[in-house]
Design a protein around this motif. Sequence first.
Motif, short mmCIF file in Angstrom:
data_model
loop_
_atom_site.label_atom_id
_atom_site.label_comp_id
_atom_site.label_asym_id
_atom_site.label_seq_id
_atom_site.Cartn_x
_atom_site.Cartn_y
_atom_site.Cartn_z
N ASP A 265 -0.59 -4.08 3.75
CA ASP A 265 -1.76 -3.21 3.68
C ASP A 265 -1.53 -1.80 4.22
O ASP A 265 -0.45 -1.48 4.73
CB ASP A 265 -2.93 -3.86 4.44
N ASP A 266 -2.59 -0.98 4.16
CA ASP A 266 -2.55 0.40 4.64
C ASP A 266 -2.07 0.49 6.10
O ASP A 266 -2.40 -0.36 6.93
CB ASP A 266 -3.96 1.02 4.61
N SER B 41 -4.59 -7.71 11.58
CA SER B 41 -4.57 -6.26 11.84
C SER B 41 -4.15 -5.94 13.27
O SER B 41 -4.40 -6.69 14.20
CB SER B 41 -5.94 -5.66 11.54
N ILE C 255 -3.66 -4.37 7.93
CA ILE C 255 -3.75 -2.96 8.28
C ILE C 255 -3.34 -2.67 9.74
O ILE C 255 -3.66 -3.44 10.63
CB ILE C 255 -5.20 -2.47 7.98
N SER D 126 0.83 -1.20 0.00
CA SER D 126 0.00 0.00 0.00
C SER D 126 0.87 1.25 0.00
O SER D 126 1.89 1.32 0.68
CB SER D 126 -0.89 0.02 1.24
#
Length: 185
Positions: free
Chosen positions: A44-45, A86, A66, A24
Amino acid sequence: MSFYTIEELEKLGFNKLGDNVSISKKASIYGHGRISIGNNTRIDDFVVLSAGEGGIEIGENVHIAIYSSLIGSGKIQLSNFSNISSRVSIYSSNDDYSGGAMTNPTIPPCYTNVSHQDVYIGKHVIIGCGCVVLPGVQVKDGVAVGALSLVNTDCKEWSIYVGNPIKKIKERKKDLLKLEVKYKE
């Protein structure tokens, strides 16, 4: 989610960069030259990768979800097919909490007593949401760690752990190894 193109990733200067890597544009990455990433990996973000002297080695088919972070001066290794859910925090460095030294990175090292130890995450490991993994821990192949657990000790292969601090609750099935063979075909 907006991912870097392969051309953009190559310009960042990773130590090693595999094929089909998705990172990301909202991830924060420090120490690119000390980070190796294998094929078919997704980051991921809002993930933070901060590679110290030991670096970060990410295998193939790894997912880092995330808001997770991998931080410290010791080596952090994520083996093939591992999954970091996450908000997982993996540390390879740790301040001295005893009061015998000062803490935090704004203080010169001569006043602190930071310890650094490598962290190993084995093949087919899944670490659940909100877990914290401390320096020096080895999470062996096939381990599953339940959400919100504190991983402060080594984990034996193909076991399921939960809690704060973690404790083993049962063995984990190995059916996924047959699926790995089919996937690789």
